[in-house]
Design a protein around this motif. Structure first.
Motif, mmCIF file in Angstrom:
data_model
loop_
_atom_site.group_PDB
_atom_site.id
_atom_site.type_symbol
_atom_site.label_atom_id
_atom_site.label_comp_id
_atom_site.label_asym_id
_atom_site.label_seq_id
_atom_site.Cartn_x
_atom_site.Cartn_y
_atom_site.Cartn_z
ATOM 1 N N CYS A 135 0.836 -1.201 0.000
ATOM 2 C CA CYS A 135 0.000 0.000 0.000
ATOM 3 C C CYS A 135 0.871 1.250 0.000
ATOM 4 O O CYS A 135 0.800 2.071 -0.921
ATOM 5 N N LEU A 136 1.693 1.389 1.023
ATOM 6 C CA LEU A 136 2.617 2.515 1.083
ATOM 7 C C LEU A 136 3.893 2.174 0.313
ATOM 8 O O LEU A 136 4.020 1.107 -0.273
ATOM 9 N N GLY A 137 4.837 3.116 0.307
ATOM 10 C CA GLY A 137 6.089 2.878 -0.398
ATOM 11 C C GLY A 137 5.961 3.089 -1.891
ATOM 12 O O GLY A 137 5.072 3.802 -2.370
ATOM 13 N N ALA A 138 6.854 2.474 -2.643
ATOM 14 C CA ALA A 138 6.890 2.604 -4.106
ATOM 15 C C ALA A 138 6.323 1.341 -4.724
ATOM 16 O O ALA A 138 6.890 0.258 -4.564
ATOM 17 N N GLN A 139 5.212 1.477 -5.429
ATOM 18 C CA GLN A 139 4.553 0.336 -6.046
ATOM 19 C C GLN A 139 4.519 0.508 -7.568
ATOM 20 O O GLN A 139 3.894 1.433 -8.084
ATOM 21 N N ALA A 140 5.236 -0.370 -8.265
ATOM 22 C CA ALA A 140 5.207 -0.338 -9.727
ATOM 23 C C ALA A 140 3.888 -0.966 -10.183
ATOM 24 O O ALA A 140 3.642 -2.150 -9.944
ATOM 25 N N LEU A 141 3.047 -0.158 -10.823
ATOM 26 C CA LEU A 141 1.734 -0.634 -11.246
ATOM 27 C C LEU A 141 1.234 0.216 -12.406
ATOM 28 O O LEU A 141 1.931 1.120 -12.882
ATOM 29 N N THR A 142 0.035 -0.077 -12.851
ATOM 30 C CA THR A 142 -0.580 0.643 -13.957
ATOM 31 C C THR A 142 -1.810 1.386 -13.447
ATOM 32 O O THR A 142 -2.655 0.790 -12.762
ATOM 33 N N VAL A 143 -1.896 2.677 -13.751
ATOM 34 C CA VAL A 143 -3.027 3.508 -13.354
ATOM 35 C C VAL A 143 -3.647 4.102 -14.615
ATOM 36 O O VAL A 143 -2.947 4.733 -15.414
ATOM 37 N N ASP A 144 -4.922 3.881 -14.789
ATOM 38 C CA ASP A 144 -5.642 4.385 -15.965
ATOM 39 C C ASP A 144 -4.936 3.993 -17.260
ATOM 40 O O ASP A 144 -4.832 4.783 -18.213
ATOM 41 N N VAL A 149 4.917 4.304 -11.307
ATOM 42 C CA VAL A 149 5.142 3.964 -9.907
ATOM 43 C C VAL A 149 4.297 4.882 -9.030
ATOM 44 O O VAL A 149 4.335 6.108 -9.181
ATOM 45 N N ARG A 150 3.545 4.271 -8.137
ATOM 46 C CA ARG A 150 2.777 5.022 -7.148
ATOM 47 C C ARG A 150 3.608 5.108 -5.873
ATOM 48 O O ARG A 150 4.042 4.099 -5.329
ATOM 49 N N PHE A 151 3.809 6.328 -5.406
ATOM 50 C CA PHE A 151 4.515 6.557 -4.148
ATOM 51 C C PHE A 151 3.510 7.001 -3.098
ATOM 52 O O PHE A 151 2.619 7.814 -3.382
ATOM 53 N N ALA A 152 3.673 6.484 -1.888
ATOM 54 C CA ALA A 152 2.812 6.901 -0.782
ATOM 55 C C ALA A 152 3.616 6.791 0.509
ATOM 56 O O ALA A 152 4.307 5.802 0.739
ATOM 57 N N VAL A 153 3.508 7.812 1.344
ATOM 58 C CA VAL A 153 4.281 7.840 2.580
ATOM 59 C C VAL A 153 3.484 8.554 3.654
ATOM 60 O O VAL A 153 2.777 9.531 3.386
ATOM 61 N N TRP A 154 3.590 8.057 4.885
ATOM 62 C CA TRP A 154 2.888 8.661 6.023
ATOM 63 C C TRP A 154 3.787 9.714 6.654
ATOM 64 O O TRP A 154 4.874 9.414 7.142
ATOM 65 N N ALA A 155 3.341 10.975 6.616
ATOM 66 C CA ALA A 155 4.100 12.088 7.196
ATOM 67 C C ALA A 155 3.103 13.169 7.593
ATOM 68 O O ALA A 155 3.017 14.241 6.968
ATOM 69 N N PRO A 156 2.304 12.935 8.640
ATOM 70 C CA PRO A 156 1.142 13.790 8.938
ATOM 71 C C PRO A 156 1.485 15.218 9.334
ATOM 72 O O PRO A 156 0.634 16.105 9.208
ATOM 73 N N ASN A 157 2.697 15.475 9.807
ATOM 74 C CA ASN A 157 3.042 16.819 10.258
ATOM 75 C C ASN A 157 3.894 17.588 9.263
ATOM 76 O O ASN A 157 4.347 18.699 9.558
ATOM 77 N N ALA A 158 4.099 16.998 8.080
ATOM 78 C CA ALA A 158 4.879 17.679 7.051
ATOM 79 C C ALA A 158 4.062 18.799 6.413
ATOM 80 O O ALA A 158 2.838 18.719 6.312
ATOM 81 N N ARG A 159 4.757 19.825 5.974
ATOM 82 C CA ARG A 159 4.117 20.910 5.218
ATOM 83 C C ARG A 159 4.153 20.645 3.723
ATOM 84 O O ARG A 159 3.326 21.179 2.974
ATOM 85 N N ARG A 160 5.107 19.845 3.310
ATOM 86 C CA ARG A 160 5.195 19.441 1.901
ATOM 87 C C ARG A 160 6.078 18.211 1.814
ATOM 88 O O ARG A 160 7.071 18.099 2.519
ATOM 89 N N VAL A 161 5.690 17.257 0.954
ATOM 90 C CA VAL A 161 6.503 16.065 0.708
ATOM 91 C C VAL A 161 6.636 15.889 -0.796
ATOM 92 O O VAL A 161 5.648 15.988 -1.538
ATOM 93 N N SER A 162 7.859 15.631 -1.241
ATOM 94 C CA SER A 162 8.130 15.354 -2.655
ATOM 95 C C SER A 162 8.920 14.065 -2.758
ATOM 96 O O SER A 162 9.713 13.733 -1.866
#
Length: 742
Positions: A135-144, A149-162
């Protein structure tokens, strides 16, 4: 006048940005880039597209279906900022001209909608998502229909994540992520990115920009000392161990034999190249598995293979809780190793570390600029002994993160067990702390209630989802019920390391035989509590490091006595209630202390004393596995009975091990002095013949060769509370096993 010029004259307000938004975008402070960039409907069947691509010289919009030109985007206020219009409902991609006339065609990352489902986000926030590695992390997949690669990371107090990497010149302004409130998860899809791509996260915390961070849920990492994460290959592995998995529950029963060879993968054996580098997983699959099978061990236990930045920690300070250490090969190479072990009938156990993690700035420490994975207060969040940070397992998301890590190794790597490290440090808030250096629990006590809840939950979930998987606690205190089921108030582990047995018996063996009569209880005391838990008897790496020397180096006397002592100790251990664990090198009677930078002293096997020790370990394992009396009732006091526990003057011990009524019992007689004892009478529970199936003084093990010619007949002469007895010769510093033959 061109059409582009007319568009710029008529519609600059619709394209350009206000000063505050522009500054946030350029300075990398924009917390909602999807509100600014990408396609946005402006009515009348039209869509406005904005792109911020620093260094780009021109951007065209092409129809995704046939590649025709839909629009050439206009440069706006600052270099790299482009905008324009296309018709609504048109799937598109961008053609970007980079310096040097380099062209790139790709879909717009900001054209994709939310990626993770609301249910995923709910489970993450609840701490109950069991598949964070998918679910999180880097997932190589196909979207539409678009690979990437879909990236997802938990960082609730960040002002910006890249997400940054070679694919965007490590420029955090290029792929700023979408935040999904209130979960605090950031996500983005990067089209056409390939497995093998290197990446990190650039995070703007509450107090400013942080050092680049590796992915907490990376499935693959770079070889240390490099610290970036890698997009893992998504293709499923072709396992061939269905038969093993189907039999695993039976193999894991408390009544089954369990003999573990503990291994540090980097120093078991090394290559003969210039750097004497470590073997790869494939090379270990060729050599280690065959070696372990030949010696008769049932399982290999690996010191932590989770990605760790410093090899000198032996893996006990990991940062990649979902990625195997890259220096031994790819994730699939590790899977091949496990698969091959199962094909050879060998289980694989991993050491796993949920207690603490290192402070390296690229890791979990203050991940989003706050104490996210750790406690804020150092009285709860810092290990003084190890200079590490302590997981805040009372936080739902961290609790779920660690539980998902455990399941990841079991379910995606087919691991047969986890040896949970440093459990004692997790159970007590005052562990290794002075008064005033710790915070009591909500009731004013020293027990760490949140960690206790985590361990119970962990063992319950693993037991429900993965029956037959061993959960083993390295726990050295008197905490009650470590191996009692969680629903009965215990912690729910399968086994607990018997540290008390190890300390007592090693102290006894280190004593000069002339003084052992004064330490007699150090051998007998372990039976007072031997059945209070399900135990593993560990002679682990901890006993041969940090100046403690080797096992053979702990034995007293001249050379002959030292080797005889160690042979006797091993036979005592293998006949004592409890499962067995021996660290690599112990079977060789390696003279020097273990060094993680060099291989074992394989050349020592040219010496008959060392080769004999290795043969003994093989025979102990063979007899242990084929003799139900040695393992069938390991957790039951009915499986053990003292025959002689009070002969302190001679330092002799004798006891009988029982399986079922139909299975022959086995008697172990231990003589822990260098004095041979002829005509020594021992009571036995059955008449008939008793075969000497093991004698550690055998010449086969480089002993002196004294013994009982293989067979003894029981006489109807009661002794030691038994109706029959045998009279035998006890070799010096030796253990003899007698097995009844009906």
């Amino acid at each position: 006048m061109s059409a582009m010029t007319v568009m710029r004259m008529r519609e600059p307000p619709a394209l350009e940005l206000d000063a505050l938004t522009l500054a946030a975008l350029v300075d990398g402070h924009c917390d909602d880039p999807f509100a600014v960039l990408g396609p946005h409907s402006i009515g009348a069947g039209r869509v406005r597209i904005r792109c911020y691509l620093p260094q780009a010289e021109a951007v065209d919009v092409l129809a995704r279906e046939d590649g025709r030109l839909l629009s050439t985007l206009q440069p706006l206020q600052v270099p790299g900022l482009y905008a324009g219009h296309i018709g609504a409902g048109q799937a598109y991609r961008l053609r970007i001209r980079w310096p040097g006339d380099s062209l790139q065609e790709t879909e717009d990352p900001y054209a994709f909608g939310p990626l993770l489902s609301d249910f995923d986000l709910y489970l993450i926030g609840e701490g109950s998502h069991r598949e964070l590695g998918r679910c999180l992390g880097a997932q190589a997949l196909t979207v539409d229909g678009v690979p990437g690669v879909r990236f997802a990371v938990w960082a609730p107090n960040a002002r910006r994540v890249s997400v940054v990497g070679d694919f965007n010149s490590w420029d955090g302004r290029r792929h700023s992520m979408r935040v999904r409130r209130p979960s605090g998860v950031w996500e983005i899809f990067v089209p056409h990115l390939q497995p093998g791509s290197v990446y990190k996260y650039e995070i703007l915390g509450p107090q400013g920009l942080l050092p680049l961070k590796a992915d907490p849920v990376a499935l693959q990492s770079q070889v240390a000392p490099m610290t970036a994460s890698i997009v893992a290959e998504p293709q499923p592995f072709a396992w061939t161990d269905d038969g093993w998995l189907q039999s695993r529950r039976e193999r894991a029963a408390v009544s089954a034999p369990l003999s573990i060879y503990e291994v540090h993968a980097g120093s078991w054996r090394r290559r003969w190249d210039a750097g004497h580098s470590s073997l790869s997983w494939d090379e270990l699959g060729d050599q280690l598995i065959a070696y372990v099978a030949e010696l008769g061990f049932t399982h290999i236990e690996l010191l932590p293979v989770m990605s760790h930045p410093f090899g000198g920690s032996w893996g006990y300070q990991p940062l990649g809780l979902f990625a195997p250490q890259a220096s031994f090969g790819t994730p699939d190479a590790f899977r091949r190793f496990v698969d091959r072990a199962h094909q050879a009938g060998i289980g694989v156990i991993l050491d796993w570390v949920p207690a603490h993690f290192p402070t390296d700035e690229h890791g979990l420490a203050r991940f989003d600029g706050t104490a996210l994975y750790e406690h804020e207060d150092p009285r709860e969040g810092f290990h003084q002994d190890w200079n590490t940070l302590i997981y805040n397992l009372g936080r739902r998301e961290v609790h779920g993160f660690m539980l998902a890590s455990a399941l990841h190794w079991i379910e995606h790597y087919h691991i047969d067990g986890l040896r949970v490290d440093a459990v004692a440090s997790m159970l007590y808030r005052d562990y290794s702390r002075q008064p005033g250096e710790w915070i009591p629990n909500r009731y004013g006590g020293r027990e760490n209630l949140e960690n206790v809840d985590f361990l119970r939950h962990l063992n319950t979930v693993v037991g429900d989802r993965c029956p037959g998987v061993l959960m083993i606690a390295e726990e050295s205190t008197a905490w009650p019920g470590v191996t009692r089921p969680a629903h009965d108030g215990g912690l729910g582990f399968t086994y607990k390391w018997n540290m008390g047995w190890m300390h007592d018996t090693l102290h006894y063996m280190r004593s000069d035989p002339v003084h052992r009569r004064y330490h007699h209880n150090q051998i007998t005391f372990g039976l007072v509590y031997a059945f209070s838990e399900h135990f593993v008897l560990p002679l682990s790496h901890d006993e041969v490091v940090h100046g403690k020397g080797s096992l053979i180096g702990k034995m007293p006397g001249d050379d002959w006595q030292r080797y005889a002592n160690l042979r006797a100790y091993y036979a005592f251990m293998w006949s004592h209630p409890g499962k067995k664990l021996l660290f690599m090198g112990g079977e060789l009677a390696q003279q020097r202390e273990w060094d993680h930078d060099t291989q074992l002293d394989w050349a020592a096997l040219r010496d008959p004393r060392h080769a004999g020790m290795q043969r003994l370990i093989g025979d102990l394992n063979r007899l242990y596995r084929e003799t139900p009396a040695l393992h069938k009732k390991d957790g039951d006091g009915a499986g053990f009975h003292w025959l002689i526990g009070d002969d302190a003057g001679n330092s002799v011990f004798a006891y009988v091990r029982y399986g079922s009524d139909a299975q022959p019992p086995l008697i172990a007689i231990c003589n822990f002095t260098p004095v041979p004892r002829n005509g020594y009478r021992v009571g036995v529970p059955r008449s008939g013949r008793w075969r000497e199936v093991l004698n550690t003084d055998s010449q086969h093990y480089d002993g002196s060769g004294s013994g009982n010619l293989g067979m003894l007949n029981a006489a109807p002469q009661p002794s030691h509370g038994q109706p029959f007895s045998v009279q035998l010769m006890l070799p010096p510093l030796a253990v003899v096993w007698l097995r009844h033959e009906p």
